[in-house]
Design an enzyme around this catalytic site. Structure first.
Site, PDB file in Angstrom:
ATOM      1  N   HIS A 197       0.845  -1.200   0.000  1.00 52.29           N
ATOM      2  CA  HIS A 197       0.000   0.000   0.000  1.00 52.29           C
ATOM      3  C   HIS A 197       0.884   1.256   0.000  1.00 52.29           C
ATOM      4  O   HIS A 197       1.957   1.247   0.611  1.00 52.29           O
ATOM      5  CB  HIS A 197      -0.907  -0.014   1.250  1.00 52.29           C
ATOM      6  N   ASP A 204      36.423  -3.971  17.806  1.00 59.72           N
ATOM      7  CA  ASP A 204      37.456  -4.717  17.075  1.00 59.72           C
ATOM      8  C   ASP A 204      36.920  -5.053  15.692  1.00 59.72           C
ATOM      9  O   ASP A 204      35.910  -4.485  15.256  1.00 59.72           O
ATOM     10  CB  ASP A 204      37.952  -5.935  17.871  1.00 59.72           C
TER      11      ASP A 204
END
Ligand code: COA
Ligand code: MG
Length: 289
Positions: free
Chosen positions: A222, A269
């Protein structure tokens, strides 16, 4: 690959909805010959889609056509009617095997060669929405013509006999499997439809869930779903800024010989760098950085 944060369907026989769709600045427009089209309107859907592909200007929106499932008996006429009008891609629903994609791929390649179009210029996306589709994901996802996997929650629930719920636990395994296989084969993963299309709050929750699971986009049905969904699959400014800081600080720490360091109380990291780079890739695809 064309960004597909939102992939909007409409019944292929509905000329007005196709005309509406091209005004919405949606990433992908998928004109449907399958379940959105009544059984007695399949011929009209094919012809209307062919006319739309020839006559309408889609702007930056991608032009997709969804055919009926391979084996339905409708698929050959579907694909042969729309292919000469050069859609950007074909969506095949309820895919359960590599061979079903191969069937379409051979027809598409023949059309590409016959028309002098680049081979592989017409892309394929497949719906994974049955138990067999899920268990055969590994062979399905390996097809070289593919751009993406689309998860169909309603068909999947119907196929396995699950009852759909707001929380969606009954489809979580399948929903995650689709993302997993898409990632393994560098494909886009396009999440399920939110069918209560007047409930924007639930739409935003489901879209955010899909993005968090790793989906790159979502199917919609829609116009009111376009903006919230495209936003949900575009990294926010805050998220982009943080990702940029991760990349910058990571590089600086690497140069100093530190593989792990602290940023805002968190350890950073390599995997966090990779995640930040993914965020920036998505932001770039959405034209934000
Ligand atoms: N694509 C383009 N335009 C759409 C649209 C869609 N998917 N859904 C609605 N519109 C248009 C309507 O035509 C209407 O246009 P108008 O203002 O020019 O008349 C406007 O948006 C508002 O629509 P609304 O009245 O709120 O909805 P509706 O009752 O017309 O339609 C549905 C509701 C569910 C039938 C419709 O949204 C639809 O067909 N969705 C797609 C279904 C589909 O393709 N399913 C298969 C894939 S899962
Ligand atoms: Mg379906």
């Amino acid at each position: 690959m064309h960004p597909r944060r939102a992939l909007l369907y409409m019944p292929g026989d509905d000329w007005n909805k196709i005309n509406k769709a091209i005004t919405l600045h949606v990433d992908s427009i998928c004109m449907d010959m399958e379940d959105g089209t009544a059984l007695n309107r399949k011929v009209e859907a094919r012809e209307t889609i062919a006319k739309a592909l020839q006559e309408l200007k889609f702007g930056k929106s991608e032009k997709l056509a969804r055919i009926n499932a391979v084996g339905s008996g409708l698929e050959k006429d579907d694909i042969e009617t729309v292919l000469p009008c050069h859609p950007d891609g074909v969506v095949i629903p309820k895919v359960e095997s590599f061979d079903q994609i191969q069937w379409a791929s051979e027809i598409i390649e023949t059309a590409e060669l016959a028309n002098g179009w680049d081979v592989n210029s017409i892309r394929v996306l497949v719906g994974i929405e049955t138990a067999r589709g899920i268990i055969n994901l590994k062979e399905i996802a390996s097809h070289p013509r593919l751009d993406g996997l689309i998860f169909g929650a309603e068909d999947f629930a119907a196929n396995i006999g699950a009852t759909r719920s707001r929380a969606g636990w009954e489809v979580l395994h399948a929903r995650s499997s689709v993302v997993l296989h898409a990632a393994a084969y560098s494909l886009q993963a396009i999440d399920m439809v939110t069918i209560d299309f007047r409930d924007t709050i639930n739409l935003k929750i489901e879209a955010a869930q899909g993005a968090a699971l790793g989906y790159s986009g979502k199917q919609i049905i829609h116009p009111a779903q376009v903006q919230p969904v495209q936003e949900a699959f575009t990294p926010s400014d805050d998220v982009i800024d943080y990702a940029k800081r991760v990349v910058e600080t990571f590089e600086a720490h690497q140069a100093e010989g530190a593989g792990a360091y602290e940023l805002d109380g968190k350890m950073i990291d390599m995997p966090l760098l990779k995640n930040a780079q993914k965020v920036l890739d998505r932001a770039r695809a959405a034209g934000k950085v």
